[in-house]
Write a protein that holds these residues in place. Structure first.
Motif, short mmCIF file in Angstrom:
data_model
loop_
_atom_site.label_atom_id
_atom_site.label_comp_id
_atom_site.label_asym_id
_atom_site.label_seq_id
_atom_site.Cartn_x
_atom_site.Cartn_y
_atom_site.Cartn_z
N ALA A 158 -48.12 8.80 58.99
CA ALA A 158 -47.73 7.95 60.12
C ALA A 158 -46.57 8.60 60.86
CB ALA A 158 -47.32 6.57 59.62
N PRO A 159 -46.45 8.34 62.16
CA PRO A 159 -45.32 8.89 62.91
C PRO A 159 -44.01 8.23 62.45
CG PRO A 159 -46.55 7.35 64.27
CD PRO A 159 -47.32 7.51 62.98
N ASP A 160 -42.90 8.95 62.60
CA ASP A 160 -41.60 8.36 62.30
C ASP A 160 -41.40 7.13 63.17
OD1 ASP A 160 -40.96 10.26 60.41
OD2 ASP A 160 -39.79 11.49 61.81
N LEU A 161 -41.01 6.04 62.55
CA LEU A 161 -40.75 4.78 63.23
C LEU A 161 -41.97 4.24 63.98
CD1 LEU A 161 -37.15 5.46 64.57
CD2 LEU A 161 -37.83 4.38 62.42
N GLY A 162 -43.14 4.59 63.48
CA GLY A 162 -44.38 4.11 64.07
C GLY A 162 -45.42 3.86 62.99
N VAL A 163 -46.59 3.42 63.42
CA VAL A 163 -47.68 3.13 62.49
C VAL A 163 -48.97 3.76 62.99
CG1 VAL A 163 -46.67 0.93 61.72
CG2 VAL A 163 -48.34 0.93 63.57
N LEU A 164 -49.89 3.90 62.07
CA LEU A 164 -51.24 4.34 62.41
C LEU A 164 -52.00 3.15 62.96
CD1 LEU A 164 -52.05 6.34 59.14
CD2 LEU A 164 -51.22 7.25 61.33
N LEU A 165 -52.76 3.37 64.02
CA LEU A 165 -53.67 2.35 64.55
C LEU A 165 -55.07 2.86 64.29
CD1 LEU A 165 -54.32 -0.26 66.04
CD2 LEU A 165 -54.08 1.00 68.20
N VAL A 166 -55.68 2.31 63.25
CA VAL A 166 -56.98 2.77 62.77
C VAL A 166 -58.10 2.02 63.49
CG1 VAL A 166 -58.44 3.02 60.73
CG2 VAL A 166 -55.96 3.30 60.52
N ARG A 167 -58.92 2.77 64.19
CA ARG A 167 -60.05 2.18 64.91
C ARG A 167 -61.25 2.08 63.97
NH1 ARG A 167 -63.19 4.61 70.26
NH2 ARG A 167 -64.59 2.83 70.53
N THR A 168 -61.76 0.86 63.80
CA THR A 168 -62.93 0.67 62.94
C THR A 168 -64.15 0.17 63.72
OG1 THR A 168 -62.33 -1.59 62.33
CG2 THR A 168 -61.51 0.19 60.91
N ASP A 169 -63.96 -0.16 65.00
CA ASP A 169 -65.07 -0.61 65.83
C ASP A 169 -65.31 0.41 66.93
OD1 ASP A 169 -66.16 -1.96 68.36
OD2 ASP A 169 -66.58 -3.47 66.82
N TYR A 170 -66.53 0.90 67.01
CA TYR A 170 -66.89 1.94 67.99
C TYR A 170 -67.96 1.46 68.95
CZ TYR A 170 -63.98 4.91 65.21
OH TYR A 170 -62.88 5.44 64.57
N SER A 171 -68.06 0.16 69.13
CA SER A 171 -69.13 -0.40 69.96
C SER A 171 -68.84 -0.35 71.45
CB SER A 171 -69.41 -1.85 69.54
OG SER A 171 -68.25 -2.65 69.79
N ASP A 172 -67.56 -0.20 71.84
CA ASP A 172 -67.23 -0.30 73.25
C ASP A 172 -65.98 0.53 73.55
OD1 ASP A 172 -66.40 -1.07 75.83
OD2 ASP A 172 -66.99 -3.17 75.52
N ASN A 173 -66.16 1.72 74.10
CA ASN A 173 -65.02 2.59 74.39
C ASN A 173 -64.09 2.01 75.45
OD1 ASN A 173 -65.55 4.61 72.52
ND2 ASN A 173 -66.93 5.68 73.91
N GLU A 174 -64.64 1.27 76.39
CA GLU A 174 -63.80 0.65 77.41
C GLU A 174 -62.90 -0.42 76.79
OE1 GLU A 174 -64.54 -1.98 81.37
OE2 GLU A 174 -65.69 -0.12 81.22
N ALA A 180 -44.88 -0.03 71.76
CA ALA A 180 -45.09 0.22 70.33
C ALA A 180 -45.47 1.68 70.09
CB ALA A 180 -46.17 -0.69 69.78
N LEU A 181 -44.88 2.26 69.06
CA LEU A 181 -45.23 3.63 68.68
C LEU A 181 -46.37 3.55 67.67
CD1 LEU A 181 -44.87 6.65 68.68
CD2 LEU A 181 -43.03 6.38 67.02
N VAL A 182 -47.57 3.81 68.15
CA VAL A 182 -48.75 3.83 67.29
C VAL A 182 -49.48 5.14 67.48
CG1 VAL A 182 -49.03 1.31 67.31
CG2 VAL A 182 -50.29 2.68 68.94
N GLN A 183 -50.02 5.63 66.40
CA GLN A 183 -50.82 6.85 66.44
C GLN A 183 -52.27 6.46 66.19
OE1 GLN A 183 -49.57 10.09 63.87
NE2 GLN A 183 -51.71 10.62 63.52
#
Length: 141
Positions: free
Chosen positions: A6-22, A45-48
């Motif tokens: 994870a980034p320093d002072l941030g979190v991972l944003l894990v994508r689990t749904d790939y049904s709609d890129n928009e 928010a600092l998210v990766q």
């Protein structure tokens, strides 16, 4: 699939749904936007983002068991509900904080304060989870 560091002072944003890129783009923008709602300066928010077809349709239990490149105590998740309403799911991975696997959702305007406070250990996961509304969504204090 191994979760990255994870980034320093941030979190991972894990994508689990790939049904709609928009919808994913809109949810990511909402989660990282700068909201002028408090008496302090916000920076977003600092998210990766973490994207991989290996993560498709994984639930919290599945995400708990993923190997990690380094210690990760918390992840944010963009799942099918995120794609519908832009709420972000937070998942507790901290083995020192019971119960591991606890979750709550957050509206986009609260993602930055959650990430900021949890990554500097100013507050703990339970503080936010305990203040979620009956529907499991944290909307602020």
């Amino acid at each position: 699939m191994m979760l990255p560091e994870a980034p320093d002072l941030g979190v991972l944003l894990v994508r689990t749904d790939y049904s709609d890129n928009e919808a994913w783009g809109a949810a990511l923008s909402a989660a990282t936007a700068v909201y002028e709602e408090d008496d302090y300066d916000r920076i977003g928010a600092l998210v990766q983002p973490v994207e991989s077809s290996a993560l498709a349709n994984l639930g919290p239990e599945d995400l708990l068991s993923l190997p990690r490149a380094s210690y990760v105590s918390l992840i944010a998740v963009a799942d099918s509900q995120t794609m519908r309403d832009q709420t972000v799911l937070f998942l507790n991975l901290n083995e020192l904080d019971e119960p591991v696997g606890r979750t709550f959702r957050s509206i986009p305007t609260e993602v930055e304060p959650i990430v900021a406070n949890l990554t500097i250990a100013n507050m703990d996961f339970a503080t936010f989870a305990d203040h979620a509304d009956p529907d499991g969504i944290f909307r602020g204090f």
